[in-house]
Design an enzyme around this catalytic site. Sequence first.
Site, PDB file in Angstrom:
ATOM      1  N   LYS A 109       0.851  -1.423   0.049  1.00 32.81           N
ATOM      2  CA  LYS A 109      -0.072  -0.202  -0.284  1.00 32.81           C
ATOM      3  C   LYS A 109       0.630   1.255  -0.286  1.00 32.81           C
ATOM      4  O   LYS A 109       2.460   1.093   0.381  1.00 32.81           O
ATOM      5  CB  LYS A 109      -0.642   0.491   1.429  1.00 32.81           C
ATOM      6  CG  LYS A 109      -1.965   0.989   1.041  1.00 32.81           C
ATOM      7  CD  LYS A 109      -3.575  -0.465   0.086  1.00 32.81           C
ATOM      8  CE  LYS A 109      -4.146   0.986   0.059  1.00 32.81           C
ATOM      9  NZ  LYS A 109      -5.924   0.124   0.091  1.00 32.81           N
TER      10      LYS A 109
HETATM   11  N1  GLU Z   1      -7.573  -0.509  -3.181  1.00 30.80           N
HETATM   12  C1  GLU Z   1      -7.932  -1.078  -3.334  1.00 30.80           C
HETATM   13  C2  GLU Z   1      -8.225  -2.046  -2.025  1.00 30.80           C
HETATM   14  O1  GLU Z   1      -7.948  -2.023  -0.960  1.00 30.80           O
HETATM   15  C3  GLU Z   1      -7.963  -2.139  -4.490  1.00 30.80           C
HETATM   16  C4  GLU Z   1      -6.456  -2.099  -5.172  1.00 30.80           C
HETATM   17  C5  GLU Z   1      -5.694  -3.097  -6.673  1.00 30.80           C
HETATM   18  O2  GLU Z   1      -6.606  -3.384  -7.226  1.00 30.80           O
HETATM   19  O3  GLU Z   1      -4.469  -3.417  -6.231  1.00 30.80           O
HETATM   20  O4  GLU Z   1      -7.926  -3.337  -1.911  1.00 30.80           O
END
Ligand code: GLU
Length: 408
Positions: free
Chosen positions: A100
């Site tokens: 993240k």
């Molecule tokens: N931000 C989204 C999540 O928390 C998607 C992450 C992604 O598609 O890599 O799952």
Amino acid sequence: MSDSAQRYFEQAAERLGLTASEKKLLLTPHREVRVQVSFRMDDGQTATFVGYRIQHDRARGPMKGGLRFHPEVNSQEVLELASLMTWKTAVVDLPYGGAKGGIAVDPKSLSAGELERMTRKFVDEIHDLIGPDSDIPAPDMGTNAQVMSWIQNQYEKYHGFSPGCVTGKPVELHGIEGREEATGRGVAIILGCTLAQLGRKMGGTTVAIQGFGNVGSYAARILHEMGARIVAVSDVAGGITHPQGLDIPGVQAHQSATGKIAGFAGSRAISNAELLALDCDVLIPAALGGVLTQENAGQVRAGIVVEAANGPTNPGADAIFNERKILVVPDILANAGGVTVSYFEWVQNRQHFKWELADVRDKLEKKLSRAFRDVWEISQEKSVSLRAAAYMLGVGRVRQATKLAGLG
Ligand code: GLU
């Protein structure tokens, strides 16, 4: 969100009988990066923000997870969210690890040009650490397809053509049909699976949704189309309710015209706190983390909580829900639709073959239904909550991959 994800991990680790060294191995992040993001503002001044990318685990494949532009972004929160991605990709059985990132900034305070310069500067700082085979960012709160496009373009200045270095891109430029709606659609699919398992129907089910951003608004729209009655929705400015169900396409048109959902014709205004305690069948927190706490969990009247947001329920509230027999469908299952379609996009980019929308929706439904079934079975077999079952599944798969690779 504090240390919620770690607490849920510890509970699963105990149930799985993990040793102290296994726990340490799985909890310790692979790499944490913190960078200075300085760029020129429109008025000629230099602005400086702090950017993060935390790569949590790569046992199951390249690390995957969103980028958040929000004033409250900090290293502790990003690490928690990165670990959620590790367990989430494992629950849905995607060949990925978890990561993240984010920048501690309010994107609404920047012009489009400033946002672009900031994004490109951030990529300048981290481009060596990300890539289609190592770590693939995606949208999250405060970022969108345009931001992903800038990331691809800037990354390619260093590494050449690599559309798979980021997902959630515009459909017109290497993105996939159905990615924007994917998290909301996934929430609707998972609620459908839950109701079917309980022998109940979607038609007439009353739903309250906190948050009307990308995830909340698509979930509302799709559930409305599936016959659910959306009795309340809210955004940062407050909420609206209608006991007979809101006309969601009408609410969206009102939001596009006025910039907010408040004041929608025929609805009554309610606060976010009132929405969480509304008398309805299903509550869907689809905004920030940490909104359901020991203080308000006792007031929730819905029988089912579907976590569209990441980390909306803290461990104290989770215990109260379990005690009160409120069924909580956890984030790492309920909102996994987004990363699942990100995976399809990455596959599309690697194959240079464009997927049809019907194919995306069909494969999303299959992948999520399978994950729901796996989690449900564990919860029945071990007599544990759906959250405990999802963590046992996710953590168990990551442990197995780690072992097979020769570690742990
Ligand atoms: N931000 C989204 C999540 O928390 C998607 C992450 C992604 O598609 O890599 O799952």
